[in-house]
Design a protein around this motif. Structure first.
Motif, PDB file in Angstrom:
ATOM      1  N   ALA A   2      -2.569  35.197  29.885  1.00 58.50           N
ATOM      2  CA  ALA A   2      -2.446  36.466  30.601  1.00 58.50           C
ATOM      3  C   ALA A   2      -3.763  37.232  30.638  1.00 58.50           C
ATOM      4  CB  ALA A   2      -1.360  37.319  29.969  1.00 58.50           C
ATOM      5  N   CYS A   3      -4.490  37.243  29.530  1.00 63.52           N
ATOM      6  CA  CYS A   3      -5.740  38.009  29.497  1.00 63.52           C
ATOM      7  C   CYS A   3      -6.815  37.373  30.374  1.00 63.52           C
ATOM      8  CB  CYS A   3      -6.231  38.183  28.071  1.00 63.52           C
ATOM      9  SG  CYS A   3      -6.641  36.650  27.232  1.00 63.52           S
ATOM     10  N   VAL A   4      -6.703  36.107  30.671  1.00 67.84           N
ATOM     11  CA  VAL A   4      -7.671  35.431  31.540  1.00 67.84           C
ATOM     12  C   VAL A   4      -7.255  35.539  33.003  1.00 67.84           C
ATOM     13  CG1 VAL A   4      -8.691  33.194  32.096  1.00 67.84           C
ATOM     14  CG2 VAL A   4      -8.349  33.838  29.720  1.00 67.84           C
ATOM     15  N   ALA A  52      -9.913  32.690  42.429  1.00 72.50           N
ATOM     16  CA  ALA A  52      -8.758  31.890  42.828  1.00 72.50           C
ATOM     17  C   ALA A  52      -8.617  30.653  41.950  1.00 72.50           C
ATOM     18  CB  ALA A  52      -8.880  31.491  44.300  1.00 72.50           C
ATOM     19  N   LEU A  53      -9.737  30.061  41.560  1.00 74.55           N
ATOM     20  CA  LEU A  53      -9.711  28.888  40.692  1.00 74.55           C
ATOM     21  C   LEU A  53      -9.146  29.238  39.306  1.00 74.55           C
ATOM     22  CD1 LEU A  53     -10.509  25.878  40.519  1.00 74.55           C
ATOM     23  CD2 LEU A  53     -12.706  26.641  39.614  1.00 74.55           C
ATOM     24  N   VAL A  54      -9.518  30.395  38.773  1.00 73.06           N
ATOM     25  CA  VAL A  54      -8.981  30.831  37.476  1.00 73.06           C
ATOM     26  C   VAL A  54      -7.472  31.017  37.567  1.00 73.06           C
ATOM     27  CG1 VAL A  54      -8.948  32.755  35.838  1.00 73.06           C
ATOM     28  CG2 VAL A  54     -11.120  31.858  36.647  1.00 73.06           C
ATOM     29  N   VAL A  55      -6.993  31.583  38.666  1.00 75.49           N
ATOM     30  CA  VAL A  55      -5.555  31.762  38.851  1.00 75.49           C
ATOM     31  C   VAL A  55      -4.860  30.399  38.940  1.00 75.49           C
ATOM     32  CG1 VAL A  55      -3.794  32.648  40.421  1.00 75.49           C
ATOM     33  CG2 VAL A  55      -5.784  34.041  39.880  1.00 75.49           C
ATOM     34  N   PHE A  57      -5.919  27.569  37.542  1.00 77.09           N
ATOM     35  CA  PHE A  57      -5.900  27.018  36.182  1.00 77.09           C
ATOM     36  C   PHE A  57      -4.821  27.684  35.341  1.00 77.09           C
ATOM     37  CE2 PHE A  57     -10.569  25.663  36.522  1.00 77.09           C
ATOM     38  CZ  PHE A  57     -10.210  24.356  36.788  1.00 77.09           C
ATOM     39  N   GLY A  58      -4.647  28.986  35.516  1.00 73.72           N
ATOM     40  CA  GLY A  58      -3.585  29.691  34.801  1.00 73.72           C
ATOM     41  C   GLY A  58      -2.216  29.176  35.174  1.00 73.72           C
ATOM     42  N   ALA A  59      -2.034  28.858  36.457  1.00 72.18           N
ATOM     43  CA  ALA A  59      -0.744  28.324  36.908  1.00 72.18           C
ATOM     44  C   ALA A  59      -0.469  26.967  36.286  1.00 72.18           C
ATOM     45  CB  ALA A  59      -0.728  28.212  38.431  1.00 72.18           C
ATOM     46  N   GLY A  65       6.563  28.907  36.980  1.00 73.87           N
ATOM     47  CA  GLY A  65       7.502  30.025  36.944  1.00 73.87           C
ATOM     48  C   GLY A  65       6.866  31.317  36.483  1.00 73.87           C
ATOM     49  N   GLU A  66       6.088  31.243  35.417  1.00 77.73           N
ATOM     50  CA  GLU A  66       5.424  32.448  34.904  1.00 77.73           C
ATOM     51  C   GLU A  66       4.399  32.979  35.895  1.00 77.73           C
ATOM     52  OE1 GLU A  66       2.537  33.904  31.285  1.00 77.73           O
ATOM     53  OE2 GLU A  66       3.762  32.127  30.980  1.00 77.73           O
ATOM     54  N   MET A  67       3.639  32.083  36.521  1.00 77.51           N
ATOM     55  CA  MET A  67       2.613  32.521  37.465  1.00 77.51           C
ATOM     56  C   MET A  67       3.227  33.120  38.720  1.00 77.51           C
ATOM     57  SD  MET A  67      -0.297  32.465  36.223  1.00 77.51           S
ATOM     58  CE  MET A  67      -1.186  32.847  37.712  1.00 77.51           C
ATOM     59  N   VAL A  68       4.303  32.548  39.203  1.00 77.24           N
ATOM     60  CA  VAL A  68       4.967  33.123  40.375  1.00 77.24           C
ATOM     61  C   VAL A  68       5.486  34.512  40.033  1.00 77.24           C
ATOM     62  CG1 VAL A  68       6.984  32.913  41.884  1.00 77.24           C
ATOM     63  CG2 VAL A  68       5.503  30.941  41.485  1.00 77.24           C
ATOM     64  N   SER A  69       6.039  34.666  38.846  1.00 75.50           N
ATOM     65  CA  SER A  69       6.513  35.976  38.414  1.00 75.50           C
ATOM     66  C   SER A  69       5.372  36.984  38.358  1.00 75.50           C
ATOM     67  CB  SER A  69       7.170  35.850  37.047  1.00 75.50           C
ATOM     68  OG  SER A  69       7.525  37.109  36.548  1.00 75.50           O
ATOM     69  N   ARG A  70       4.227  36.585  37.793  1.00 73.16           N
ATOM     70  CA  ARG A  70       3.060  37.478  37.737  1.00 73.16           C
ATOM     71  C   ARG A  70       2.578  37.857  39.133  1.00 73.16           C
ATOM     72  NH1 ARG A  70       0.797  38.155  32.872  1.00 73.16           N
ATOM     73  NH2 ARG A  70       1.339  36.649  31.264  1.00 73.16           N
ATOM     74  N   MET A  71       2.524  36.872  40.026  1.00 72.21           N
ATOM     75  CA  MET A  71       2.038  37.133  41.380  1.00 72.21           C
ATOM     76  C   MET A  71       2.980  38.051  42.144  1.00 72.21           C
ATOM     77  SD  MET A  71       0.525  33.535  42.651  1.00 72.21           S
ATOM     78  CE  MET A  71      -0.811  32.740  41.819  1.00 72.21           C
TER      79      MET A  71
END
Length: 79
Positions: A2-4, A52-55, A57-59, A65-71
């Protein structure tokens, strides 16, 4: 994760919101900043691509599921 992921996701969300006209009340200054970040200067476009690349990698690391929720929450698609 999350912090990244949160800072680049916030910048990408703000840029997208500016381009669709959600920040028109602030005048052209927000549009100028978003244009510099996303469209005009090649070094700024490279930074946007890295965000966008960091996002992405986070996904991969956190899960879709977590990344879609964050977005969804970051882009304001869900109340």
């Amino acid at each position: 994760v999350a912090c990244v992921v949160e800072p680049p996701l916030t910048v990408l969300a703000l840029s997208a919101q500016v381009f669709v006209g959600m920040w028109r009340r602030n005048g052209n200054s927000m549009l100028s900043m978003a244009t510099n970040y996303a469209k005009v200067m090649p070094w700024c476009m490279r930074l946007r691509d890295r965000d966008a690349l960091v996002v992405q990698f986070g996904a991969v690391h956190a899960g879709a599921g977590e990344m879609v929720s964050r977005m969804v929450h970051r882009f304001g698609l869900w109340p």
